[in-house]
Scaffold this motif. Structure first.
Motif, PDB file in Angstrom:
ATOM      1  N   VAL A 147      52.076  54.506  37.155  1.00 27.81           N
ATOM      2  CA  VAL A 147      51.769  55.854  37.641  1.00 27.81           C
ATOM      3  C   VAL A 147      52.891  56.799  37.223  1.00 27.81           C
ATOM      4  O   VAL A 147      54.060  56.409  37.151  1.00 27.81           O
ATOM      5  N   THR A 163      47.679  58.634  36.629  1.00 17.82           N
ATOM      6  CA  THR A 163      47.649  57.176  36.709  1.00 17.82           C
ATOM      7  C   THR A 163      47.249  56.588  35.361  1.00 17.82           C
ATOM      8  O   THR A 163      46.465  57.169  34.616  1.00 17.82           O
ATOM      9  N   VAL A 168      52.762  50.314  39.361  1.00 17.17           N
ATOM     10  CA  VAL A 168      52.078  50.635  40.610  1.00 17.17           C
ATOM     11  C   VAL A 168      52.495  49.714  41.742  1.00 17.17           C
ATOM     12  O   VAL A 168      52.511  50.118  42.914  1.00 17.17           O
TER      13      VAL A 168
END
Length: 315
Positions: free
Chosen positions: A30, A80, A115
Motif C-alpha cells: 500500500v 493499493t 500490507v
C-alpha cells in the motif's frame, strides 16, 4: 515528494531532505500518505554508522549511495497494489518499515509498506500520537511474548519511563504480572501510574535492591535501557532475560534464558495494540513535534536524552 536520507555516516548534519518520485505499490503493498513519522534510537544508530562494519553492531547496514530513514508511520492509504484486501484509499493506518537497508523510510511525504505491516490507526488518536505505537509497542509486546510469563509472574523492566519500557510496563501489568520498574527517581510517579507495583531507582545496585522487594529475584527481565549484567543479577536462577533496543545480551549465567529481541513487522499484532489504545489500556506519549525539514534538530534532541515519549515529524 520529499524524503529523509543519509549519504554518509556521522552526526545529524548527514541527514538530507531530497526530492524523489512518489513510490508505486507492488503486489501486496500500500502507498501511504505520511501524516506523522516518529524518530527512534534506530534512526540515530543508522545515521551515526553504529550499524556499519566499523560500528557497535557491525554489518547491519552496508554502504549505499543513499539510505532511507524512519520506521514508524501514521497516515492515509492513498493507493493499493494488486492483491490487497482489507484496506482501501482513504483508510487511516499505522505501520512499520522493519528493514534497515532501504532507499526510502517513513520519514517522507509518502511511503510504501507491505500490507501485513499495516493496521488501522486507533480510533480517536491523532496521527502524531498514533505514530508512536508501531516500533515501540511491537518491541515491547513481542519481547513479552517471548519471555512467556504466566499471570502472577514477576518482571523487571529497565528504562521503564522510556518509550519501549513504558509500553512494557502497561502491557505486562495488563497480563497480570507484578512489575518492578527501573527509572530515574523523578519518574517513580509516572511508572507507577503505568502499572508498576514496585520501583527501583536506576542509581541503585539492581540485584540487591530488586531482591529486597522480590525475594529470590524476579522471574524475568525486559532490559529496555541496555543495563545488561546488573539487571541480569536481579533475575532468579532459571529465569529469562530479554535485551531490547539493540543492547547486547549478557552471558546466560545461572541457567537464565537470555536472548536479544529483534522486532519484526506484524500487522495483526499491531491491530491488537491499537485496540488496547482504544480501550484506554495503552498510553500514547508524544515528547514533541517538529516539521520534516527539522529532522536534524529532532535527532539532536533525541541524542540529548531525557525524553518521555517520542519526537514526531510531520510533513
Amino acid at each position: 515528494m520529499r524524503a529523509v536520507v543519509i549519504r554518509g555516516f556521522g552526526g545529524p548534519e548527514e541527514l538530507r531532505l531530497i526530492d524523489v518520485p512518489v513510490p508505486v505499490p507492488a503486489r501486496g503493498q500500500v502507498l501511504i500518505r505520511v501524516e506523522a513519522a516518529t524518530v527512534n534510537a534506530v534512526d540515530v544508530a543508522t545515521r551515526s554508522g553504529a550499524l556499519t562494519e566499523a560500528g557497535l553492531l557491525p554489518g547491519l547496514v552496508p554502504p549505499r549511495e543513499a539510505i532511507g530513514i524512519g520506521w514508524d508511520v501514521a497516515g492515509v492509504v492513498e493507493r493499493t497494489g494488486p492483491g490487497v484486501t482489507g484496506l482501501a484509499p482513504g483508510d487511516r493506518v499505522i505501520g512499520l518499515s522493519d528493514r534497515l537497508d532501504v532507499p526510502l523510510g517513513t520519514q517522507a511525504d509518502h511511503v510504501v509498506l507491505d500490507v501485513d505491516a499495516v493496521a488501522a490507526a486507533p480510533a480517536g488518536a491523532a496521527p502524531v500520537e498514533a505514530a508512536t505505537l508501531p516500533l515501540n509497542g511491537l518491541t515491547a509486546v513481542q519481547a513479552l511474548d517471548r519471555l512467556d510469563l504466566g499471570r502472577g509472574g514477576t518482571l523487571l523492566v529497565t528504562g521503564a519511563a522510556g518509550a519501549v519500557g513504558g509500553y512494557a510496563v502497561q502491557l505486562a501489568a495488563a497480563r497480570g504480572l507484578r512489575v518492578t520498574a527501573v527509572a530515574g527517581p523523578a519518574d517513580e510517579a509516572l511508572v507507577r501510574e503505568l502499572g508498576a507495583a514496585e520501583f527501583v531507582p536506576r542509581t541503585a545496585r539492581l540485584g540487591e535492591a530488586v531482591r529486597t522487594l522480590v525475594p529470590g529475584g524476579v522471574d524475568a527481565a525486559l532490559d529496555a535501557a541496555s543495563v545488561g549484567v546488573a539487571a541480569l543479577d536481579a533475575v532468579r536462577s532459571g529465569g529469562a532475560f530479554a535485551a531490547v533496543v539493540g543492547g547486547a545480551a549478557p552471558a546466560p549465567l545461572r541457567g537464565i534464558r537470555v536472548f536479544n529481541h529483534w522486532i519484526h513487522a506484524d500487522g495483526a499484532r499491531l491491530r491488537d495494540l491499537a485496540g488496547l489504545v482504544e480501550a484506554g489500556a495503552l498510553t500514547l506519549r508524544v515528547a514533541g513535534t517538529l516539521p520534516l525539514a527539522q529532522v536534524a534538530e529532532a535527532h539532536r534532541r533525541l541524542e540529548k536524552g531525557g525524553l518521555r515519549g517520542r519526537l514526531v515529524l510531520t510533513p
